[in-house]
Design a protein around this motif. Sequence first.
Motif, PDB file in Angstrom:
ATOM      1  N   MET A   1       0.844  -1.180   0.000  1.00  0.00           N
ATOM      2  CA  MET A   1       0.000   0.000   0.000  1.00  0.00           C
ATOM      3  C   MET A   1       0.886   1.239   0.000  1.00  0.00           C
ATOM      4  O   MET A   1       1.743   1.384   0.839  1.00  0.00           O
ATOM      5  N   LYS A   2       0.656   2.101  -0.947  1.00  0.00           N
ATOM      6  CA  LYS A   2       1.420   3.344  -1.028  1.00  0.00           C
ATOM      7  C   LYS A   2       0.763   4.412  -0.156  1.00  0.00           C
ATOM      8  O   LYS A   2      -0.458   4.478  -0.060  1.00  0.00           O
ATOM      9  N   LYS A   3       1.624   5.212   0.465  1.00  0.00           N
ATOM     10  CA  LYS A   3       1.189   6.300   1.332  1.00  0.00           C
ATOM     11  C   LYS A   3       2.007   7.539   0.993  1.00  0.00           C
ATOM     12  O   LYS A   3       3.049   7.438   0.353  1.00  0.00           O
ATOM     13  N   ARG A  65     -11.585   0.468   3.027  1.00  0.00           N
ATOM     14  CA  ARG A  65     -10.326   0.476   2.292  1.00  0.00           C
ATOM     15  C   ARG A  65     -10.643   0.223   0.819  1.00  0.00           C
ATOM     16  O   ARG A  65     -11.308  -0.759   0.491  1.00  0.00           O
ATOM     17  N   ASP A  66     -10.164   1.113  -0.058  1.00  0.00           N
ATOM     18  CA  ASP A  66     -10.438   0.925  -1.486  1.00  0.00           C
ATOM     19  C   ASP A  66      -9.476  -0.095  -2.100  1.00  0.00           C
ATOM     20  O   ASP A  66      -8.631  -0.662  -1.402  1.00  0.00           O
ATOM     21  N   GLU A  67      -9.612  -0.325  -3.401  1.00  0.00           N
ATOM     22  CA  GLU A  67      -8.820  -1.364  -4.077  1.00  0.00           C
ATOM     23  C   GLU A  67      -7.320  -1.110  -4.037  1.00  0.00           C
ATOM     24  O   GLU A  67      -6.517  -2.039  -4.137  1.00  0.00           O
ATOM     25  N   ASP A  68      -6.902   0.151  -3.830  1.00  0.00           N
ATOM     26  CA  ASP A  68      -5.476   0.477  -3.716  1.00  0.00           C
ATOM     27  C   ASP A  68      -5.001   0.488  -2.268  1.00  0.00           C
ATOM     28  O   ASP A  68      -3.827   0.720  -2.003  1.00  0.00           O
ATOM     29  N   GLY A  69      -5.923   0.291  -1.329  1.00  0.00           N
ATOM     30  CA  GLY A  69      -5.557   0.261   0.086  1.00  0.00           C
ATOM     31  C   GLY A  69      -5.774   1.566   0.828  1.00  0.00           C
ATOM     32  O   GLY A  69      -5.508   1.646   2.021  1.00  0.00           O
ATOM     33  N   ALA A  70      -6.248   2.597   0.151  1.00  0.00           N
ATOM     34  CA  ALA A  70      -6.500   3.881   0.811  1.00  0.00           C
ATOM     35  C   ALA A  70      -7.760   3.779   1.672  1.00  0.00           C
ATOM     36  O   ALA A  70      -8.753   3.174   1.265  1.00  0.00           O
ATOM     37  N   VAL A  71      -7.697   4.366   2.866  1.00  0.00           N
ATOM     38  CA  VAL A  71      -8.860   4.406   3.749  1.00  0.00           C
ATOM     39  C   VAL A  71      -9.725   5.579   3.305  1.00  0.00           C
ATOM     40  O   VAL A  71      -9.267   6.715   3.234  1.00  0.00           O
ATOM     41  N   ARG A  72     -10.987   5.280   2.996  1.00  0.00           N
ATOM     42  CA  ARG A  72     -11.904   6.299   2.467  1.00  0.00           C
ATOM     43  C   ARG A  72     -13.204   6.312   3.264  1.00  0.00           C
ATOM     44  O   ARG A  72     -13.463   5.418   4.059  1.00  0.00           O
ATOM     45  N   VAL A  73     -14.024   7.332   3.019  1.00  0.00           N
ATOM     46  CA  VAL A  73     -15.301   7.509   3.717  1.00  0.00           C
ATOM     47  C   VAL A  73     -16.450   7.321   2.743  1.00  0.00           C
ATOM     48  O   VAL A  73     -16.461   7.904   1.661  1.00  0.00           O
ATOM     49  N   LYS A  74     -17.428   6.516   3.139  1.00  0.00           N
ATOM     50  CA  LYS A  74     -18.703   6.431   2.409  1.00  0.00           C
ATOM     51  C   LYS A  74     -19.566   7.534   3.013  1.00  0.00           C
ATOM     52  O   LYS A  74     -20.177   7.356   4.063  1.00  0.00           O
ATOM     53  N   TYR A  75     -19.593   8.682   2.351  1.00  0.00           N
ATOM     54  CA  TYR A  75     -20.268   9.852   2.914  1.00  0.00           C
ATOM     55  C   TYR A  75     -21.742   9.612   3.181  1.00  0.00           C
ATOM     56  O   TYR A  75     -22.294  10.118   4.161  1.00  0.00           O
ATOM     57  N   HIS A  76     -22.387   8.826   2.351  1.00  0.00           N
ATOM     58  CA  HIS A  76     -23.820   8.572   2.528  1.00  0.00           C
ATOM     59  C   HIS A  76     -24.106   7.699   3.760  1.00  0.00           C
ATOM     60  O   HIS A  76     -25.242   7.618   4.207  1.00  0.00           O
ATOM     61  N   GLU A  77     -23.065   7.059   4.311  1.00  0.00           N
ATOM     62  CA  GLU A  77     -23.256   6.233   5.505  1.00  0.00           C
ATOM     63  C   GLU A  77     -22.715   6.876   6.778  1.00  0.00           C
ATOM     64  O   GLU A  77     -23.024   6.440   7.879  1.00  0.00           O
ATOM     65  N   CYS A 124       4.310  19.596  -4.917  1.00  0.00           N
ATOM     66  CA  CYS A 124       5.403  20.005  -4.027  1.00  0.00           C
ATOM     67  C   CYS A 124       6.637  20.424  -4.827  1.00  0.00           C
ATOM     68  O   CYS A 124       7.233  19.605  -5.529  1.00  0.00           O
ATOM     69  N   PRO A 125       7.044  21.696  -4.716  1.00  0.00           N
ATOM     70  CA  PRO A 125       8.184  22.181  -5.501  1.00  0.00           C
ATOM     71  C   PRO A 125       9.527  21.634  -5.027  1.00  0.00           C
ATOM     72  O   PRO A 125      10.509  21.664  -5.768  1.00  0.00           O
ATOM     73  N   MET A 126       9.574  21.109  -3.811  1.00  0.00           N
ATOM     74  CA  MET A 126      10.831  20.608  -3.253  1.00  0.00           C
ATOM     75  C   MET A 126      10.911  19.077  -3.265  1.00  0.00           C
ATOM     76  O   MET A 126      11.859  18.506  -2.741  1.00  0.00           O
ATOM     77  N   ASP A 127       9.903  18.423  -3.853  1.00  0.00           N
ATOM     78  CA  ASP A 127       9.830  16.958  -3.831  1.00  0.00           C
ATOM     79  C   ASP A 127       9.938  16.402  -2.407  1.00  0.00           C
ATOM     80  O   ASP A 127      10.531  15.351  -2.176  1.00  0.00           O
ATOM     81  N   ALA A 128       9.355  17.127  -1.459  1.00  0.00           N
ATOM     82  CA  ALA A 128       9.380  16.689  -0.066  1.00  0.00           C
ATOM     83  C   ALA A 128       8.315  15.633   0.208  1.00  0.00           C
ATOM     84  O   ALA A 128       8.463  14.845   1.136  1.00  0.00           O
ATOM     85  N   LEU A 129       7.258  15.609  -0.585  1.00  0.00           N
ATOM     86  CA  LEU A 129       6.204  14.603  -0.422  1.00  0.00           C
ATOM     87  C   LEU A 129       6.442  13.488  -1.420  1.00  0.00           C
ATOM     88  O   LEU A 129       6.692  13.731  -2.601  1.00  0.00           O
ATOM     89  N   ILE A 130       6.373  12.266  -0.914  1.00  0.00           N
ATOM     90  CA  ILE A 130       6.691  11.086  -1.713  1.00  0.00           C
ATOM     91  C   ILE A 130       5.561  10.078  -1.564  1.00  0.00           C
ATOM     92  O   ILE A 130       5.144   9.778  -0.446  1.00  0.00           O
ATOM     93  N   LEU A 131       5.060   9.553  -2.675  1.00  0.00           N
ATOM     94  CA  LEU A 131       4.075   8.476  -2.633  1.00  0.00           C
ATOM     95  C   LEU A 131       4.843   7.174  -2.802  1.00  0.00           C
ATOM     96  O   LEU A 131       5.450   6.931  -3.854  1.00  0.00           O
ATOM     97  N   ALA A 132       4.864   6.371  -1.752  1.00  0.00           N
ATOM     98  CA  ALA A 132       5.654   5.141  -1.777  1.00  0.00           C
ATOM     99  C   ALA A 132       5.136   4.169  -0.724  1.00  0.00           C
ATOM    100  O   ALA A 132       4.372   4.552   0.158  1.00  0.00           O
TER     101      ALA A 132
END
Length: 164
Positions: A1-3, A65-77, A124-132
């Motif tokens: 799971m990427k974060k 948890r969606d198919e990529d592993g991200a924790v999401r909200v079902k707003y209608h619930e 991010c202009p400094m590449d400080a945020l990384i998805l990995a």
Amino acid sequence: MKKVFIDFRRCIGCGSCEAACAREHSGKPNISIVQTSELMMMSFNCRHCENAPCMLICPARALYRDEDGAVRVKYHECIGCMLCSIACPFGTPRFDERLKVMVKCDLCANRRAEGKLPACVETCPMDALILATEEEIVGMKLKEAAVRREEFIRKVEDMMGCGP
């Protein structure tokens, strides 16, 4: 799971990530950067935890948890009880006054569906945020430590006159 991870040494606290997130999510960012000292920035963003306390405590089971592993909200619930925010060690789910539900980072689900990076990472202009993955981050940190160790050894050898 990427974060989304932050390299604190690169973050300059410019707020580009917050602005990009707000642009993607109806004007309200799901990430915030806080200055913890004169030299250190800290990001508050969802870590999409493996054993996510927010998911475990939600009485309506609105978090998933969606198919990529991200924790999401079902707003209608979602019943807007705020227990997920209390349980979250990072305090990232927030109550949306207009919608009367909890909202949180979804790793830009719409962008991921198009094969794009989350807006905060891309902007991010400094590449400080990384998805990995955690494994990728550990691997990068081990490589960086090896390079620093080699540089240190060279400096010591040069100072002592025992270099190659």
